[in-house]
Motif scaffolding. Structure first.
Motif, mmCIF file in Angstrom:
data_model
loop_
_atom_site.group_PDB
_atom_site.id
_atom_site.type_symbol
_atom_site.label_atom_id
_atom_site.label_comp_id
_atom_site.label_asym_id
_atom_site.label_seq_id
_atom_site.Cartn_x
_atom_site.Cartn_y
_atom_site.Cartn_z
ATOM 1 N N ALA A 170 5.595 -40.269 0.419
ATOM 2 C CA ALA A 170 5.153 -39.866 -0.918
ATOM 3 C C ALA A 170 4.065 -38.809 -0.866
ATOM 4 C CB ALA A 170 4.627 -41.086 -1.688
ATOM 5 N N VAL A 171 3.572 -38.464 0.328
ATOM 6 C CA VAL A 171 2.415 -37.577 0.454
ATOM 7 C C VAL A 171 2.875 -36.225 0.975
ATOM 8 C CG1 VAL A 171 0.132 -37.267 1.467
ATOM 9 C CG2 VAL A 171 0.951 -39.559 0.918
ATOM 10 N N GLY A 172 2.459 -35.166 0.306
ATOM 11 C CA GLY A 172 2.746 -33.807 0.730
ATOM 12 C C GLY A 172 1.465 -33.012 0.823
ATOM 13 N N GLY A 173 1.587 -31.675 0.817
ATOM 14 C CA GLY A 173 0.416 -30.822 0.878
ATOM 15 C C GLY A 173 -0.131 -30.690 2.284
ATOM 16 N N HIS A 174 -1.359 -30.174 2.385
ATOM 17 C CA HIS A 174 -2.012 -29.933 3.670
ATOM 18 C C HIS A 174 -2.374 -31.272 4.311
ATOM 19 C CE1 HIS A 174 -3.971 -27.434 6.608
ATOM 20 N NE2 HIS A 174 -5.139 -28.022 6.421
ATOM 21 N N GLY A 175 -1.669 -31.672 5.337
ATOM 22 C CA GLY A 175 -1.860 -32.976 5.946
ATOM 23 C C GLY A 175 -0.795 -33.968 5.545
ATOM 24 N N GLU A 187 -4.718 -33.769 -0.529
ATOM 25 C CA GLU A 187 -5.990 -33.417 -1.159
ATOM 26 C C GLU A 187 -6.311 -34.348 -2.334
ATOM 27 O OE1 GLU A 187 -3.538 -31.404 -0.490
ATOM 28 O OE2 GLU A 187 -4.289 -29.839 0.859
ATOM 29 N N GLU A 188 -5.284 -34.708 -3.111
ATOM 30 C CA GLU A 188 -5.510 -35.616 -4.241
ATOM 31 C C GLU A 188 -5.937 -36.998 -3.766
ATOM 32 O OE1 GLU A 188 -2.280 -33.640 -7.367
ATOM 33 O OE2 GLU A 188 -1.756 -35.418 -6.205
ATOM 34 N N LEU A 189 -5.383 -37.453 -2.644
ATOM 35 C CA LEU A 189 -5.803 -38.754 -2.113
ATOM 36 C C LEU A 189 -7.243 -38.706 -1.633
ATOM 37 C CD1 LEU A 189 -2.670 -40.021 -0.156
ATOM 38 C CD2 LEU A 189 -3.462 -40.679 -2.420
ATOM 39 N N ARG A 190 -7.644 -37.596 -1.019
ATOM 40 C CA ARG A 190 -9.039 -37.483 -0.599
ATOM 41 C C ARG A 190 -9.970 -37.463 -1.805
ATOM 42 N NH1 ARG A 190 -6.875 -34.477 3.895
ATOM 43 N NH2 ARG A 190 -6.673 -32.570 2.653
ATOM 44 N N GLU A 191 -9.533 -36.835 -2.895
ATOM 45 C CA GLU A 191 -10.354 -36.813 -4.101
ATOM 46 C C GLU A 191 -10.568 -38.216 -4.659
ATOM 47 O OE1 GLU A 191 -12.032 -34.531 -6.041
ATOM 48 O OE2 GLU A 191 -11.883 -33.279 -4.255
ATOM 49 N N LYS A 192 -9.583 -39.099 -4.470
ATOM 50 C CA LYS A 192 -9.724 -40.470 -4.967
ATOM 51 C C LYS A 192 -10.810 -41.239 -4.231
ATOM 52 C CE LYS A 192 -4.999 -41.108 -6.698
ATOM 53 N NZ LYS A 192 -3.777 -41.958 -6.655
ATOM 54 N N LEU A 193 -11.233 -40.745 -3.066
ATOM 55 C CA LEU A 193 -12.285 -41.413 -2.300
ATOM 56 C C LEU A 193 -13.648 -40.768 -2.491
ATOM 57 C CD1 LEU A 193 -10.370 -41.909 1.087
ATOM 58 C CD2 LEU A 193 -10.692 -43.578 -0.728
ATOM 59 N N SER A 194 -13.714 -39.690 -3.290
ATOM 60 C CA SER A 194 -14.976 -38.956 -3.404
ATOM 61 C C SER A 194 -16.085 -39.776 -4.055
ATOM 62 C CB SER A 194 -14.753 -37.660 -4.188
ATOM 63 O OG SER A 194 -14.274 -37.947 -5.495
ATOM 64 N N LEU A 353 -13.317 -56.692 -2.040
ATOM 65 C CA LEU A 353 -12.758 -55.997 -0.891
ATOM 66 C C LEU A 353 -11.767 -54.953 -1.400
ATOM 67 C CD1 LEU A 353 -12.440 -55.882 2.252
ATOM 68 C CD2 LEU A 353 -10.572 -57.526 1.992
ATOM 69 N N TYR A 354 -11.860 -53.732 -0.865
ATOM 70 C CA TYR A 354 -11.002 -52.640 -1.309
ATOM 71 C C TYR A 354 -10.214 -52.077 -0.133
ATOM 72 C CZ TYR A 354 -13.256 -52.345 -5.917
ATOM 73 O OH TYR A 354 -13.710 -52.612 -7.176
ATOM 74 N N ASP A 355 -8.902 -52.003 -0.324
ATOM 75 C CA ASP A 355 -8.059 -51.221 0.573
ATOM 76 C C ASP A 355 -7.964 -49.815 -0.010
ATOM 77 O OD1 ASP A 355 -6.363 -50.372 2.522
ATOM 78 O OD2 ASP A 355 -4.615 -51.488 1.832
ATOM 79 N N THR A 356 -8.098 -48.792 0.828
ATOM 80 C CA THR A 356 -8.161 -47.418 0.339
ATOM 81 C C THR A 356 -7.026 -46.585 0.918
ATOM 82 O OG1 THR A 356 -9.622 -46.749 2.153
ATOM 83 C CG2 THR A 356 -10.663 -47.539 0.125
ATOM 84 N N PRO A 357 -6.668 -45.486 0.259
ATOM 85 C CA PRO A 357 -5.647 -44.599 0.828
ATOM 86 C C PRO A 357 -6.118 -44.006 2.149
ATOM 87 C CG PRO A 357 -6.072 -44.087 -1.488
ATOM 88 C CD PRO A 357 -7.133 -45.042 -1.053
#
Length: 566
Positions: A170-175, A187-194, A353-357
């Motif tokens: 389900a993940v595309g883009g750079h990486g 990049e959108e997944l990284r933004e969710k962790l900001s 407890l949180y599981d993260t992308p």
């Protein structure tokens, strides 16, 4: 003192009493009395002798008094000008604080709203729109669960496919991952962790021991901020048999110190055999202090499996963790299974407890191969070193090229006659050795056939090739231990042993040791974005405890180093 008058003042009054003064109704009657008193005072002062001249008045204040005093409008204008000047002269740190507050508000706004229903398996918001996309639920099921307030117990269609072994990316883009469907970018997944940078939390960082350098996340502070970090090393059950974990723990701590990452402690764990899980739970309970706990790491490092192992271990004593086991995150070999933060009620004493992308990195092998080839990169059983040349052959490495599947090519330019390379990684990737002079032709002919991945002629035609070239000059000082490891990001590592092959001629080995050759020349070819690391050798196997040397530290240095547990 009465003020002297230069001329006497004469007043005359009529003989008949004068009528009283008319006083307006708005004035108090006492005003008449005060007027007559003032007249009598002036009459008395006219008959008194003239006093001596008074001293000069004191200097007038700058603002002025009396008629020279500033008006109320001027005072207000002065205050406005002073405030404007103060704002202009505001120190830079005040502007920096305002900027940080603005960033914090912006980051916290990206946190998933508490009222939004998400799939408990992957964290994607539930919807009834595009079928096959993450979070999709059939409309009838969605309406039924919503009517009974049970949306938090719903598993989306993609997670059901993943639980049955289907490879649904389900993940595309750079990486991200080429091939397959791409619903969200890395990049959108990284933004969710900001927003984590501004949260007060305890961070549990996971690192894969098989891909230590590629999954380490050296810039973890960009996500974690100043929050404390507990470092957890996963998949230690995949290390070769008879590996001494004391050596592994010391090697990991030394690597963490070199990378200048400040952590509370280091734990060696296995989510499959539950080794070391109890120690991590004890550390979390001691350090979380009613804060939330976030599991952080690169993609496919084993975060969801680690959480399942935690809940399984805690369920024996914690009824909250036992209840959370029913709706735990889904586990899959597909990188990018988790697409959003998943909140889990796991602690009896407060805090969640949180599981993260996973953080998807473009420099790993998984980012360059097709989605259908991803399972070939995941080791399924304990690693076993594959040595080239083997002990029973007389072939030398100099002038030869080794292919590790279709992903890595190593040209041996200069080496000792007994130099040996040992490969540690997935068993599905074959290793082939050919003369360097015919290596190019061999690769063009066999890529996609013998050299896989890429798998198949169609994927081989669109393959990016091995355009990333790195020339290595590996120095060695001791011949009785490996010189170094060559770690391939997202794949595994290669141990370089200057004298790894046993010698059948004792006299010849003495000449080699006294020859003064202290450098090996290798050329490593990988796909363009993939990184190659040269590191100190990882002490695996039975003989590693014989050549591994622990660091000699003073008491002060030992006190500053993080402690490791398993």
């Amino acid at each position: 003192m009465a003020c002297p008058c230069p001329r006497p003042l004469f007043l005359s009054f009529p003989k008949s009493p004068a009528p009283p003064l008319a006083v307006p109704a708005k004035y108090h009657p006492s005003a008449t009395v005060s007027l007559s008193s003032r007249v009598r005072a002036i009459s008395a002062s006219s008959n008194a002798p003239s006093p001596a001249p008074s001293p000069p008045p004191p200097p007038r204040p700058t603002d002025g008094v009396g008629p020279a005093a500033p008006t109320r409008g001027e005072v207000h204008l002065g205050r406005q000008l002073a405030a404007a000047g103060a704002r202009v002269r505001a120190p830079e740190e005040d502007a920096e604080k305002r900027r940080r507050r603005k960033e914090k508000r912006k980051a916290l706004s990206k946190k998933t709203p508490s009222g939004l229903a998400c799939c408990y398996g992957c964290g994607a918001p539930l919807h009834t729109g595009e079928e096959g996309s993450p979070g999709y639920v059939e409309p009838a099921t969605y309406d039924l669960k919503k009517r009974h307030n049970q949306l938090r117990t719903v598993l989306c269609g993609r997670c059901k496919l993943l639980s049955h072994g289907h490879m649904v990316t389900a993940v595309g883009g750079h990486g991200g991952y080429p091939g397959g469907k791409q619903f969200v970018t890395a990049e959108e997944l990284r933004e969710k962790l900001s927003y984590l940078h501004h949260e007060k939390a305890l961070i549990v960082k996971l690192v894969d021991i098989v891909d230590f350098n590629g999954s380490f996340l050296a810039r973890i502070r960009d996500f974690a901020g100043a929050n404390p970090i507990v470092l957890v090393i996963t998949k230690v059950d995949l290390l070769p048999r008879d590996t001494d974990l004391n050596c592994i723990g010391d090697w990991v701590v030394e690597s963490v110190v070199r990378k200048k990452l400040n952590v509370l402690s280091v734990h060696l764990t296995s989510s499959k055999s539950l080794v070391g899980i109890t120690g991590v739970i004890s550390e979390i309970q001691q350090e979380k202090k009613a804060r939330d706990v976030y599991i952080l790491g690169s993609a496919n490092v084993g975060k969801s499996a680690f959480i399942s192992a935690m809940l399984k271990t805690m369920a024996y004593k914690d009824p909250v963790a036992a209840a959370a086991q029913k709706y735990k995150p889904i586990q899959s070999a597909v990188p990018g299974t988790t697409l959003g933060p998943i909140q889990i009620e796991a602690f009896l004493g407060g805090g969640k407890l949180y599981d993260t992308p996973g953080v998807h990195l473009h420099h790993r092998q998984a980012a360059v191969i097709h989605a259908d080839d991803l399972p070939s990169l995941a080791p399924q059983s304990r690693l076993k070193g594959r040595c080239f040349p083997a002990n029973d052959t007389d072939v030398e490495l100099s002038g030869n090229t080794l292919f590790w599947g279709g992903l890595v090519r190593i040209d041996v330019v200069k080496a000792l006659p007994r130099t040996r390379l040992t490969f540690y990684g997935p068993k599905k990737l074959n290793i082939n050795m050919v003369p360097t002079t015919g290596a190019d032709e061999f690769y063009k002919r066999e890529v996609g056939v013998t050299l896989t991945p890429p798998t198949g002629q169609e994927r081989a035609e669109g393959w990016c090739g091995l355009d990333g070239v790195r020339e290595l000059k590996i120095k060695y000082e001791e011949l009785d231990r490996p010189a170094s490891d060559i770690a391939i990001s997202g794949l595994g590592w290669i141990t370089v042993e200057p004298l790894g092959v046993p010698s059948s001629d004792p006299d010849g080995s003495i000449e080699e040791e006294n020859s003064g050759i202290g450098e090996l020349h290798l050329t490593v070819h990988v796909p363009k974005p993939v990184e190659v690391f040269v590191r100190s050798p990882l002490p695996v196997g039975k003989v590693a405890s014989q050549w591994y040397r622990y660091q000699e530290l003073t008491e002060a240095e030992e006190e500053l180093r993080p402690k490791w547990h398993y």
